[in-house]
Design a protein around this motif. Sequence first.
Motif, PDB file in Angstrom:
ATOM      1  N   SER A 195       0.811  -1.223   0.000  1.00  0.00           N
ATOM      2  CA  SER A 195       0.000   0.000   0.000  1.00  0.00           C
ATOM      3  C   SER A 195       0.842   1.270   0.000  1.00  0.00           C
ATOM      4  N   LEU A 196       1.914   1.303   0.784  1.00  0.00           N
ATOM      5  CA  LEU A 196       2.719   2.517   0.872  1.00  0.00           C
ATOM      6  C   LEU A 196       3.413   2.843  -0.451  1.00  0.00           C
ATOM      7  N   PRO A 197       4.114   1.900  -1.102  1.00  0.00           N
ATOM      8  CA  PRO A 197       4.714   2.222  -2.407  1.00  0.00           C
ATOM      9  C   PRO A 197       3.677   2.601  -3.462  1.00  0.00           C
ATOM     10  N   LEU A 198       2.520   1.942  -3.452  1.00  0.00           N
ATOM     11  CA  LEU A 198       1.483   2.279  -4.435  1.00  0.00           C
ATOM     12  C   LEU A 198       0.966   3.689  -4.194  1.00  0.00           C
ATOM     13  N   SER A 201       3.515   6.108  -5.454  1.00  0.00           N
ATOM     14  CA  SER A 201       3.526   6.153  -6.922  1.00  0.00           C
ATOM     15  C   SER A 201       2.409   7.042  -7.451  1.00  0.00           C
ATOM     16  N   TYR A 202       1.231   6.931  -6.860  1.00  0.00           N
ATOM     17  CA  TYR A 202       0.096   7.729  -7.316  1.00  0.00           C
ATOM     18  C   TYR A 202       0.249   9.208  -6.955  1.00  0.00           C
ATOM     19  N   THR A 203       0.943   9.482  -5.872  1.00  0.00           N
ATOM     20  CA  THR A 203       1.086  10.869  -5.422  1.00  0.00           C
ATOM     21  C   THR A 203       2.376  11.512  -5.919  1.00  0.00           C
ATOM     22  N   TYR A 204       3.027  10.887  -6.901  1.00  0.00           N
ATOM     23  CA  TYR A 204       4.235  11.490  -7.470  1.00  0.00           C
ATOM     24  C   TYR A 204       3.878  12.868  -8.033  1.00  0.00           C
ATOM     25  N   PRO A 205       4.710  13.874  -7.784  1.00  0.00           N
ATOM     26  CA  PRO A 205       4.371  15.243  -8.213  1.00  0.00           C
ATOM     27  C   PRO A 205       4.040  15.340  -9.697  1.00  0.00           C
ATOM     28  N   GLU A 206       2.961  16.049 -10.002  1.00  0.00           N
ATOM     29  CA  GLU A 206       2.563  16.266 -11.384  1.00  0.00           C
ATOM     30  C   GLU A 206       3.447  17.340 -12.020  1.00  0.00           C
ATOM     31  N   LEU A 207       3.808  17.128 -13.287  1.00  0.00           N
ATOM     32  CA  LEU A 207       4.599  18.087 -14.038  1.00  0.00           C
ATOM     33  C   LEU A 207       3.752  18.670 -15.169  1.00  0.00           C
ATOM     34  N   ASP A 208       4.223  19.777 -15.736  1.00  0.00           N
ATOM     35  CA  ASP A 208       3.488  20.388 -16.841  1.00  0.00           C
ATOM     36  C   ASP A 208       3.848  19.753 -18.181  1.00  0.00           C
ATOM     37  N   HIS A 209       4.593  18.648 -18.149  1.00  0.00           N
ATOM     38  CA  HIS A 209       4.965  17.921 -19.346  1.00  0.00           C
ATOM     39  C   HIS A 209       5.185  16.469 -18.939  1.00  0.00           C
ATOM     40  N   TYR A 210       5.219  15.574 -19.919  1.00  0.00           N
ATOM     41  CA  TYR A 210       5.430  14.173 -19.585  1.00  0.00           C
ATOM     42  C   TYR A 210       6.897  13.917 -19.279  1.00  0.00           C
ATOM     43  N   THR A 218       7.961   4.387 -10.099  1.00  0.00           N
ATOM     44  CA  THR A 218       6.994   3.309  -9.873  1.00  0.00           C
ATOM     45  C   THR A 218       7.642   1.946 -10.076  1.00  0.00           C
ATOM     46  N   THR A 219       8.540   1.843 -11.050  1.00  0.00           N
ATOM     47  CA  THR A 219       9.261   0.591 -11.273  1.00  0.00           C
ATOM     48  C   THR A 219      10.071   0.199 -10.037  1.00  0.00           C
ATOM     49  N   ILE A 220      10.810   1.154  -9.494  1.00  0.00           N
ATOM     50  CA  ILE A 220      11.626   0.890  -8.305  1.00  0.00           C
ATOM     51  C   ILE A 220      10.751   0.490  -7.121  1.00  0.00           C
ATOM     52  N   LEU A 221       9.671   1.251  -6.902  1.00  0.00           N
ATOM     53  CA  LEU A 221       8.783   0.961  -5.777  1.00  0.00           C
ATOM     54  C   LEU A 221       8.085  -0.384  -5.962  1.00  0.00           C
ATOM     55  N   GLY A 222       7.715  -0.709  -7.197  1.00  0.00           N
ATOM     56  CA  GLY A 222       7.071  -1.990  -7.449  1.00  0.00           C
ATOM     57  C   GLY A 222       7.990  -3.168  -7.182  1.00  0.00           C
ATOM     58  N   ARG A 302      -0.413   5.118 -22.489  1.00  0.00           N
ATOM     59  CA  ARG A 302       0.422   4.549 -21.437  1.00  0.00           C
ATOM     60  C   ARG A 302       1.057   5.628 -20.570  1.00  0.00           C
ATOM     61  N   ARG A 303       1.064   6.857 -21.054  1.00  0.00           N
ATOM     62  CA  ARG A 303       1.652   7.939 -20.275  1.00  0.00           C
ATOM     63  C   ARG A 303       0.680   8.514 -19.247  1.00  0.00           C
ATOM     64  N   ARG A 304      -0.590   8.166 -19.360  1.00  0.00           N
ATOM     65  CA  ARG A 304      -1.572   8.660 -18.406  1.00  0.00           C
ATOM     66  C   ARG A 304      -1.352   8.011 -17.055  1.00  0.00           C
ATOM     67  N   ARG A 305      -1.462   8.796 -15.980  1.00  0.00           N
ATOM     68  CA  ARG A 305      -1.154   8.283 -14.649  1.00  0.00           C
ATOM     69  C   ARG A 305      -2.025   7.089 -14.284  1.00  0.00           C
ATOM     70  N   GLU A 306      -3.319   7.133 -14.605  1.00  0.00           N
ATOM     71  CA  GLU A 306      -4.219   6.057 -14.221  1.00  0.00           C
ATOM     72  C   GLU A 306      -3.923   4.758 -14.954  1.00  0.00           C
ATOM     73  N   ILE A 307      -3.110   4.815 -15.999  1.00  0.00           N
ATOM     74  CA  ILE A 307      -2.701   3.601 -16.719  1.00  0.00           C
ATOM     75  C   ILE A 307      -1.241   3.269 -16.431  1.00  0.00           C
ATOM     76  N   GLU A 308      -0.375   4.265 -16.461  1.00  0.00           N
ATOM     77  CA  GLU A 308       1.052   4.014 -16.274  1.00  0.00           C
ATOM     78  C   GLU A 308       1.356   3.463 -14.889  1.00  0.00           C
ATOM     79  N   VAL A 309       0.811   4.095 -13.845  1.00  0.00           N
ATOM     80  CA  VAL A 309       1.163   3.701 -12.483  1.00  0.00           C
ATOM     81  C   VAL A 309       0.704   2.280 -12.147  1.00  0.00           C
TER      82      VAL A 309
END
Length: 337
Positions: A195-198, A201-210, A218-222, A302-309
């Motif tokens: 739960s903590l790594p997930l 991963s979801y709360t990773y800071p949003e950027l104005d670009h990909y 997320t790979t490391i945490l997974g 695949r770059r969308r957070r709800e799919i990538e993470v």
Amino acid sequence: MLELLAYLHDPELVARFQRRCGLFLVEAAHRTTRAPTGAPQVNGDKPRGQLRRRWDHQDKNSNYKENGYTDGGCSRPQYEVRNWLLHFLFLFSAGLGHEVFYITCLPCIHWSLDPFLCRRLVNMWTFQFEVGLLIAVTLSSLVCLSRLYTGMHSVLDVICGALISAILMFLTYPYWETFDHFQLTSRISPIVALSLPLFLSYTYPELDHYSTTRGDTTTILGVGAGCSVGYWVNEQLGQTFEPQGVLPVPLPTLTANALARGAGRFLVGVVALVGTRQVVKTLSLQVLYSLYRVPKCDDSARRRREIEVPSKFATYTAVGLVNSILVNRIFILLGLL
């Protein structure tokens, strides 16, 4: 102080480091490539020894625009390599920060050297102090320098990353044994490990670009989550595959038989992990694409957070589980352990 920070964050400082290491940007505009002064031309527009590279893993800290394109339709940036030794060294070092490291190097330590050492490496570095410190400093330095060489980060990014890592190690070192005991014996350890790594991963800071940094994180945490749950499962089953005795554990004697078994474990293990990655990645993407009604041909989704993470987290959690639970048992069945 602000001037110093601005200087360390200046992309030109990274460009100078690249030139010192023998990597030169060849100016390209509208299909016309102009070689640096003194560089011989091939076919009128290519400098000899030039190496075309696609820096697909760049973010805003890069010296060049994303994917090498500009609004005017210019081609990808091209580079002339004048020091091939450093070039391949830094490309190898850059791989230590990518998924290849988590599918080959760390599992190989688990299979062929010491699962305890691998578990601590997943959490923090540990070994006979002098050797562990040397390995940690060497590999960390190579990864940091490779980030500058590939134009991924500024000098300020690298310095801040090293300082944060040093501070975290200093603050957490007294509690490593306590954490290790909790990780292996607590009933809530798997829940926390997943739960903590997930959540992070979801709360990773949003950027104005990909940027690929969210996916890399997320790979490391997974991987860490999967390995942590796997170590807990092994402890509950009473078979941790860890050597007994006082630390530091002596290195095994290198014999022809030991090398052959080690090579066999490596090949079988890598096949198992790569196969797991491909299967789980394909299935998770199919499920997420169907859930969010995304066309399967839309690779950019695949770059969308709800799919990538969730896709990356599920994929590499499975890789960590297979590495820590299943692979060693396959080795026993095959007589490799």
